[in-house]
Design a protein around this motif. Structure first.
Motif, PDB file in Angstrom:
ATOM      1  N   PRO A  71       1.189  -0.913  -0.002  1.00 55.37           N
ATOM      2  CA  PRO A  71       0.051   0.169   0.626  1.00 55.37           C
ATOM      3  C   PRO A  71       0.618   1.135   0.187  1.00 55.37           C
ATOM      4  CG  PRO A  71       0.382  -0.851   2.088  1.00 55.37           C
ATOM      5  CD  PRO A  71       0.921  -1.337   1.221  1.00 55.37           C
ATOM      6  N   ARG A  72       0.205   2.888  -0.120  1.00 49.11           N
ATOM      7  CA  ARG A  72       1.122   3.870  -0.279  1.00 49.11           C
ATOM      8  C   ARG A  72       0.555   4.538   0.450  1.00 49.11           C
ATOM      9  NH1 ARG A  72       4.000   4.860  -4.150  1.00 49.11           N
ATOM     10  NH2 ARG A  72       3.781   3.689  -6.271  1.00 49.11           N
ATOM     11  N   CYS A  73      -0.042   3.835   1.949  1.00 50.12           N
ATOM     12  CA  CYS A  73      -0.592   5.471   3.054  1.00 50.12           C
ATOM     13  C   CYS A  73       0.130   3.753   4.511  1.00 50.12           C
ATOM     14  CB  CYS A  73      -1.648   5.197   3.347  1.00 50.12           C
ATOM     15  SG  CYS A  73      -2.904   3.185   3.047  1.00 50.12           S
ATOM     16  N   PRO A  74      -0.161   4.784   5.485  1.00 54.85           N
ATOM     17  CA  PRO A  74      -0.062   4.341   6.897  1.00 54.85           C
ATOM     18  C   PRO A  74      -1.509   3.248   7.275  1.00 54.85           C
ATOM     19  CG  PRO A  74      -0.043   6.545   7.208  1.00 54.85           C
ATOM     20  CD  PRO A  74      -0.568   6.494   5.339  1.00 54.85           C
ATOM     21  N   ALA A  75      -1.343   2.297   7.885  1.00 53.25           N
ATOM     22  CA  ALA A  75      -1.966   1.204   7.897  1.00 53.25           C
ATOM     23  C   ALA A  75      -3.521   1.670   9.309  1.00 53.25           C
ATOM     24  CB  ALA A  75      -1.968   0.113   8.634  1.00 53.25           C
ATOM     25  N   LEU A  76      -4.656   1.647   8.081  1.00 58.60           N
ATOM     26  CA  LEU A  76      -5.874   2.551   8.548  1.00 58.60           C
ATOM     27  C   LEU A  76      -6.458   0.899   9.120  1.00 58.60           C
ATOM     28  CD1 LEU A  76      -7.098   3.605   5.226  1.00 58.60           C
ATOM     29  CD2 LEU A  76      -6.063   4.947   6.856  1.00 58.60           C
ATOM     30  N   PRO A  77      -7.005   1.845  10.642  1.00 61.01           N
ATOM     31  CA  PRO A  77      -7.924   0.874  11.440  1.00 61.01           C
ATOM     32  C   PRO A  77      -9.206   0.332  10.670  1.00 61.01           C
ATOM     33  CG  PRO A  77      -9.029   2.800  11.401  1.00 61.01           C
ATOM     34  CD  PRO A  77      -7.338   3.016  10.519  1.00 61.01           C
ATOM     35  N   SER A  78      -9.581  -1.308  11.237  1.00 61.51           N
ATOM     36  CA  SER A  78     -10.320  -1.964  10.756  1.00 61.51           C
ATOM     37  C   SER A  78     -11.874  -1.836  11.178  1.00 61.51           C
ATOM     38  CB  SER A  78      -9.842  -3.732  10.561  1.00 61.51           C
ATOM     39  OG  SER A  78      -8.978  -3.757  10.413  1.00 61.51           O
ATOM     40  N   VAL A  79     -12.008  -0.256  10.837  1.00 59.25           N
ATOM     41  CA  VAL A  79     -13.404  -0.464  11.080  1.00 59.25           C
ATOM     42  C   VAL A  79     -14.628   1.038  10.041  1.00 59.25           C
ATOM     43  CG1 VAL A  79     -13.435   0.194  13.432  1.00 59.25           C
ATOM     44  CG2 VAL A  79     -13.002   1.958  11.602  1.00 59.25           C
TER      45      VAL A  79
ATOM     46  N   SER B 119      -2.788  -0.451  -6.713  1.00 58.97           N
ATOM     47  CA  SER B 119      -2.060   0.158  -5.441  1.00 58.97           C
ATOM     48  C   SER B 119      -1.144   1.408  -5.792  1.00 58.97           C
ATOM     49  CB  SER B 119      -0.208  -0.861  -5.214  1.00 58.97           C
ATOM     50  OG  SER B 119      -0.521  -1.283  -7.293  1.00 58.97           O
ATOM     51  N   GLU B 120      -1.473   2.148  -6.493  1.00 64.86           N
ATOM     52  CA  GLU B 120      -1.127   3.217  -7.387  1.00 64.86           C
ATOM     53  C   GLU B 120      -1.320   4.545  -6.413  1.00 64.86           C
ATOM     54  OE1 GLU B 120       1.045   3.048 -11.055  1.00 64.86           O
ATOM     55  OE2 GLU B 120       1.519   1.398 -10.890  1.00 64.86           O
TER      56      GLU B 120
ATOM     57  N   GLY C 185     -12.691 -10.373   4.744  1.00 61.69           N
ATOM     58  CA  GLY C 185     -11.567 -10.222   4.010  1.00 61.69           C
ATOM     59  C   GLY C 185     -11.970  -9.143   2.473  1.00 61.69           C
ATOM     60  N   LEU C 186     -12.709  -8.413   2.220  1.00 59.19           N
ATOM     61  CA  LEU C 186     -12.999  -7.812   0.958  1.00 59.19           C
ATOM     62  C   LEU C 186     -13.234  -6.784   1.647  1.00 59.19           C
ATOM     63  CD1 LEU C 186     -13.894  -6.717  -1.652  1.00 59.19           C
ATOM     64  CD2 LEU C 186     -15.841  -7.333  -1.261  1.00 59.19           C
ATOM     65  N   LEU C 187     -13.487  -5.811   3.244  1.00 60.19           N
ATOM     66  CA  LEU C 187     -13.265  -4.545   3.236  1.00 60.19           C
ATOM     67  C   LEU C 187     -11.707  -4.864   3.526  1.00 60.19           C
ATOM     68  CD1 LEU C 187     -16.264  -5.005   6.029  1.00 60.19           C
ATOM     69  CD2 LEU C 187     -16.355  -4.145   3.708  1.00 60.19           C
ATOM     70  N   GLU C 188     -11.564  -6.130   4.757  1.00 62.87           N
ATOM     71  CA  GLU C 188      -9.965  -5.714   5.657  1.00 62.87           C
ATOM     72  C   GLU C 188      -9.008  -5.626   3.636  1.00 62.87           C
ATOM     73  OE1 GLU C 188      -8.108  -6.167   7.452  1.00 62.87           O
ATOM     74  OE2 GLU C 188      -9.381  -6.671   8.637  1.00 62.87           O
ATOM     75  N   PHE C 189      -8.786  -6.143   2.271  1.00 56.20           N
ATOM     76  CA  PHE C 189      -8.671  -5.459   1.251  1.00 56.20           C
ATOM     77  C   PHE C 189      -8.796  -4.708   0.828  1.00 56.20           C
ATOM     78  CE2 PHE C 189      -8.390  -5.536  -3.229  1.00 56.20           C
ATOM     79  CZ  PHE C 189      -7.578  -5.730  -3.780  1.00 56.20           C
ATOM     80  N   LEU C 190      -9.660  -3.997   1.145  1.00 59.35           N
ATOM     81  CA  LEU C 190      -9.871  -2.181   0.247  1.00 59.35           C
ATOM     82  C   LEU C 190      -9.325  -1.567   1.208  1.00 59.35           C
ATOM     83  CD1 LEU C 190     -13.478  -2.315  -0.053  1.00 59.35           C
ATOM     84  CD2 LEU C 190     -11.794  -2.085  -2.001  1.00 59.35           C
ATOM     85  N   ARG C 191      -9.357  -1.437   3.121  1.00 56.79           N
ATOM     86  CA  ARG C 191      -8.498  -1.155   3.752  1.00 56.79           C
ATOM     87  C   ARG C 191      -6.652  -0.933   3.174  1.00 56.79           C
ATOM     88  NH1 ARG C 191      -5.248  -2.003   8.205  1.00 56.79           N
ATOM     89  NH2 ARG C 191      -5.239  -4.353   7.635  1.00 56.79           N
ATOM     90  N   HIS C 192      -6.405  -2.399   3.371  1.00 65.33           N
ATOM     91  CA  HIS C 192      -5.199  -2.687   3.093  1.00 65.33           C
ATOM     92  C   HIS C 192      -4.658  -1.999   1.389  1.00 65.33           C
ATOM     93  CE1 HIS C 192      -1.294  -4.849   1.730  1.00 65.33           C
ATOM     94  NE2 HIS C 192      -1.869  -4.134   0.710  1.00 65.33           N
ATOM     95  N   TYR C 193      -5.343  -1.138   0.742  1.00 66.14           N
ATOM     96  CA  TYR C 193      -5.585   0.012  -0.602  1.00 66.14           C
ATOM     97  C   TYR C 193      -5.325   0.865   0.405  1.00 66.14           C
ATOM     98  CZ  TYR C 193      -3.078  -4.075  -2.913  1.00 66.14           C
ATOM     99  OH  TYR C 193      -2.511  -4.753  -3.296  1.00 66.14           O
TER     100      TYR C 193
ATOM    101  N   CYS D  58     -16.837   4.652  -0.022  1.00 67.27           N
ATOM    102  CA  CYS D  58     -14.574   3.901   0.141  1.00 67.27           C
ATOM    103  C   CYS D  58     -14.486   5.360  -0.830  1.00 67.27           C
ATOM    104  CB  CYS D  58     -14.410   3.548  -0.156  1.00 67.27           C
ATOM    105  SG  CYS D  58     -15.334   1.958   0.002  1.00 67.27           S
ATOM    106  N   GLU D  59     -13.406   6.371  -0.199  1.00 66.56           N
ATOM    107  CA  GLU D  59     -12.304   7.299  -0.355  1.00 66.56           C
ATOM    108  C   GLU D  59     -10.994   6.951  -0.165  1.00 66.56           C
ATOM    109  OE1 GLU D  59     -10.978  11.882   0.128  1.00 66.56           O
ATOM    110  OE2 GLU D  59     -11.731  10.908   2.301  1.00 66.56           O
ATOM    111  N   ASN D  60     -10.360   6.783  -0.966  1.00 61.18           N
ATOM    112  CA  ASN D  60      -9.016   6.780  -1.372  1.00 61.18           C
ATOM    113  C   ASN D  60      -7.794   7.329  -0.572  1.00 61.18           C
ATOM    114  OD1 ASN D  60      -6.539   5.637  -1.752  1.00 61.18           O
ATOM    115  ND2 ASN D  60      -7.361   4.973  -3.720  1.00 61.18           N
ATOM    116  N   THR D  61      -7.461   6.651   0.973  1.00 63.39           N
ATOM    117  CA  THR D  61      -6.948   8.107   1.686  1.00 63.39           C
ATOM    118  C   THR D  61      -5.314   8.420   1.347  1.00 63.39           C
ATOM    119  OG1 THR D  61      -5.993   7.070   3.081  1.00 63.39           O
ATOM    120  CG2 THR D  61      -7.619   7.411   3.551  1.00 63.39           C
ATOM    121  N   ALA D  62      -5.627   7.843  -0.253  1.00 63.40           N
ATOM    122  CA  ALA D  62      -3.756   8.588  -0.452  1.00 63.40           C
ATOM    123  C   ALA D  62      -3.398   8.165  -2.531  1.00 63.40           C
ATOM    124  CB  ALA D  62      -2.954   6.713  -0.333  1.00 63.40           C
TER     125      ALA D  62
END
Length: 819
Positions: free
Chosen positions: A26-34, A262-263, A287-295, A336-340
């Motif tokens: 990812p291109r951002c600090p870890a986000l919370p799983s919420v 990822s970019e 897991g899908l929500l975790e995937f989005l959080r990861h990116y 959803c909004e991309n923080t990166a």
């Protein structure tokens, strides 16, 4: 995430996400799983929603249609004209694609089923007509065929919709394929069978579709967003809004977009969240929500009223009542909004550099085709030094095409014509002649003082100085180029305004080019009939008239129009953005303001004169002022930093790429200008970088700094620009105090990520509350002036001498201010 299992596809089951060898960082600090509720905060606050607030219509533009408060369609209806939207799962096109078309967006839809595409042809025109759509329906949507087994349409994208074509605005291009993923070492799945029943479809014989006897299978094509955006749509690099409604196959479509994700090249995502469908496709919904959080996606629910963990949120949807064996069950749309988000011009290019290196091929406007994109210090040296004599200037052809609507000749071709030879002689006589420069300087100091006289009594406290200033700059330049340029200046103002609002290739720019040609033809004829009227006029137009001996034909006059407008756009585009940022930096930092005032005061005292008496050498000797100009150009100007275009006159090679004769080279010099290796604290406005003449000359010789270009194609108007901007800044700082206002918290300077001929960020800068300079300014900023003057004389030579530890000497007094 190790529980996430992907969809069965072509008899294969993908590995869990955690063990997949091509998972990207990812291109951002870890986000919370919420998951957060999509609602306004206390007292109607929307700051916690980030960019989504404006996109939703709670800040900024309002939707043209009054949707219900929880309709996600307003995200599409609020898109700005030309924004890129992806509608995955078009169905009949009467919701998302319709809203994107009405907003003026460029929509890329994906609908693999033939029956659904028939519904598009049947229902979308009727829906457009109901909305009052006035264009022909052929202008609203078209289908791009992707055959099963093939990744993209056979016809190249730029043949379908050339760059700058108005047909892209408010149009949905619907690919006849579904969005898929890659399995087994990136081998793509190109086709599969979809189960069809009524208006539902599925990639598998899913439970909620079972039962009726009229089930059908249809072989459809599959592609991926990475292939479509990253390869086929060669001039499209970011997606403002991605809508996914693919009946449980969301994970597959997202896995086929991992490079984009990822970019950080997808801004907003709206996705149907249906654990029943996801589960029957082999996807763990958590897991899908975790995937989005990861990116780096921060997701919101329109149904919850407080923040919930992913686990708690999914639990709402996996009860027997919410997930029946048959039927749809419960579902909702997640926003959803991309923080990166990396939709910025510079970020996209630098990400491509990180992925491909210092040289790679891209496709820019159809007037070029394949373009070799180069960046880095070696690239600067290659273009500005090693191959300078073998590279032709290509920018004039771009501008000429924009204003004429057809491809126009480049610099070398133009120079081979009789008119081109006259242009060059006239340009040299006007820009390089010392006597002409002296006359121009007198015009600049007088017009700067006249402008300050005018606004001193006329400008209201809440008025933005820049709203008056830009027309003054354009008109002054028009007078210099065209002579009595009232009409020409008005046309060029219109052209700049059109570029600002519509882009370089807008119809308004073309219309302004036609108007300018008419004015130039009339003025040329008037000079022939009334030569005494123009005796002694100091203008480029007069130089051209005298050299052409009053015998220019239509072709020569058309060439003059292209040449003059290119000069105007290059000069005004660079000057306007430079002046706006420069004055904002200066008035936003008391230390720099005090330093400039100190050196102008010293110069006027030494010469015993006023601003109107300053000569060219005086203005060029204002070291801090000119260092500020250089720094503003480094950080913010378009040409050459953001856009250097050349045509190869001979075959050449760079970075392992063989560049054929006639190929177009795009040098992104800002890759060096924004590199911490060459410019420590690169985002900061620090003019002290250039106050040591030896260091500055070495930077220029090494091609680290290329603010006005180098070699045979160095900016011919550099001395004019420095003279005009120095005179204007000196007049302002000696007379006025002003307050900087920006859209950032605490009026911080915004980051500038705009591309060439885009002024969105600069337009947010405001200087207001213009008032007479405070009488005690010299005393209250004495410390700042001391720091500034010390930097001038080179006494602040290293960051270690500053108590703040910053590389900018002014930070010791007022702190480093990032741009």
């Amino acid at each position: 995430m190790d529980r996430l299992q992907l969809i069965w596809q072509a008899g294969q089951h993908a590995a869990p996400l955690l063990t997949d060898p091509w998972r990207l960082p990812p291109r951002c600090p870890a986000l919370p799983s919420v998951l957060q509720p999509f609602q306004k905060g206390p007292e109607g606050s929307v700051e916690h929603l980030g960019d989504l607030a404006a996109a939703w219509g709670w800040r900024g533009p309002s939707p043209a249609q009054d949707f219900s408060s929880n309709s996600v369609l307003r995200l599409a209806r609020n898109l700005p004209p030309g924004a890129i939207m992806v509608d995955a799962g078009v169905f009949d096109g009467t919701d998302w694609s319709l809203m994107g078309i009405l907003a003026g967006a460029t929509v890329f839809g994906f609908e693999p089923l033939n029956e659904n595409r028939k519904l598009v042809e049947e229902r979308l025109p009727a829906a457009l007509q109901q909305e009052g759509y006035e264009k022909g329906f052929h202008a609203a949507f078209s289908f791009l065929t992707v055959a099963p087994g093939e990744p993209v349409p056979r016809m190249p994208w730029l043949q379908i919709a050339p760059v700058g074509s108005r047909q892209r605005i408010g149009h949905s291009y619907i690919f006849t394929a579904g969005l898929g993923e890659r399995v087994k070492s990136r081998v793509p799945v190109r086709s599969l069978n979809m189960t069809v029943r009524y208006d539902y479809s599925s990639i598998a014989d899913q439970g909620y579709l079972k039962g009726p006897p009229n089930m059908e299978d249809e072989e459809v094509g599959l592609t991926t967003l990475d292939e479509i955006i990253g390869s086929y749509l060669s001039d499209v690099h970011t997606v403002e809004l991605l809508k996914l409604d693919v009946e449980g196959y969301e994970m597959g479509a997202l896995r086929g977009a991992e490079w984009l994700l990822s970019e950080g090249r997808v801004h907003f995502l709206v996705m149907e969240f249906h654990p029943g469908m996801l589960g029957s496709s082999g996807t763990d919904p958590e897991g899908l929500l975790e995937f989005l959080r990861h990116y780096c996606f921060r997701c919101f629910s329109l149904k919850i009223r407080e923040t919930q963990s992913f686990e708690a949120f999914v639990a709402r949807y996996v009860t027997p009542q919410a997930t029946p064996l048959q039927g749809l069950g419960e579902l909702e749309d997640l926003v959803c909004e991309n923080t990166a988000w990396q939709g910025r011009f510079d970020s996209v290019l630098l990400n491509m550099r990180a992925r491909h290196g210092d040289a790679f091929r891209i496709y820019v406007p159809s007037l070029f085709g394949e373009v070799f994109c180069l960046m880095g210090l070696q690239a600067n040296q290659f273009v500005f030094t090693e191959q300078d004599k073998n590279l032709d200037q290509a920018l004039g052809g771009v501008v000429g095409t924009a204003v004429s609507g057809k491809k126009t000749m480049g610099t070398k071709e133009r120079k081979s014509t009789e008119s081109g030879k006259i242009f060059d002689k006239a340009s040299a006589a006007f820009f390089a002649n010392k006597k002409a420069l002296s006359r121009a300087t007198q015009i600049f100091v007088d017009s700067a003082e006249d402008f300050c006289d005018q606004i001193q009594g006329d400008l209201k406290a809440d008025e933005n100085v820049f709203e008056k200033l830009w027309t003054y700059v354009v008109q002054t330049n028009a007078d210099m180029l065209y002579g009595n340029g009232e009409n020409a200046g008005r046309i060029v103002c219109k052209t700049i305004d059109s570029i600002n609002k519509e882009g370089l290739f807008s119809p308004q720019v073309r219309a302004a080019g036609d108007d300018l040609r008419t004015v130039l033809n009339e003025r040329y004829e008037d000079r022939k009939q009334n030569p005494d009227k123009y005796l002694g006029e100091d203008s480029l137009f007069e130089e051209f008239y005298l050299l052409s001996k009053g015998e220019a034909d239509d072709e020569m006059l058309q060439g003059l129009q292209q040449f003059m407008l290119t000069l105007q756009l290059a000069a005004n585009g660079n000057q306007l953005v430079t002046i706006r940022w420069l004055m904002s930096h200066v008035y936003g930092d008391p230390a720099i303001l005090a330093g400039i005032r100190a050196e102008v005061d010293e110069l006027l005292l030494k010469k015993g004169c006023g601003i109107r008496d300053l000569k060219l050498d005086d203005l060029l000797d204002l070291k801090l002022t000119n260092a500020c100009i250089t720094e503003a150009v480094r950080l913010h100007s378009d040409i050459p930093a953001k856009l250097t275009l050349r045509t190869a006159e001979i075959p050449m090679e760079f970075g392992g790429f063989k560049i054929p004769q006639g190929a177009t080279i795009f040098l992104y010099a800002d890759a060096v200008h924004k590199d911490e290796k060459y410019f420590p604290d690169a985002a900061a406005f620090c003019p002290h970088r250039y106050t040591d003449p030896e260091a500055f000359n070495k930077m220029a010789m090494d091609r680290e700094i290329v603010t006005f270009g180098h070699g045979r194609k160095r900016c011919t108007g550099e001395l004019h620009a420095r003279s005009q901007i120095s005179a204007l800044l000196a007049s302002f700082v000696m007379r006025f105090d002003m307050d900087l206002v920006t859209d950032e918290a605490d009026n911080r300077m915004p980051e500038d990520h705009d591309g060439p001929f885009v002024f969105d960020t600069a337009n947010t800068l405001k200087l207001v509350n213009l008032r007479a300079r405070s009488g005690d300014a010299g005393q209250t900023t004495a410390a700042a002036a001391s720091v500034a003057v010390a930097a001038l004389s080179g006494r602040l030579s290293s960051a270690s001498e500053n108590s703040s530890g910053s590389s900018c000497p002014f930070s010791g007094v007022f702190g480093s201010r990032k741009s």
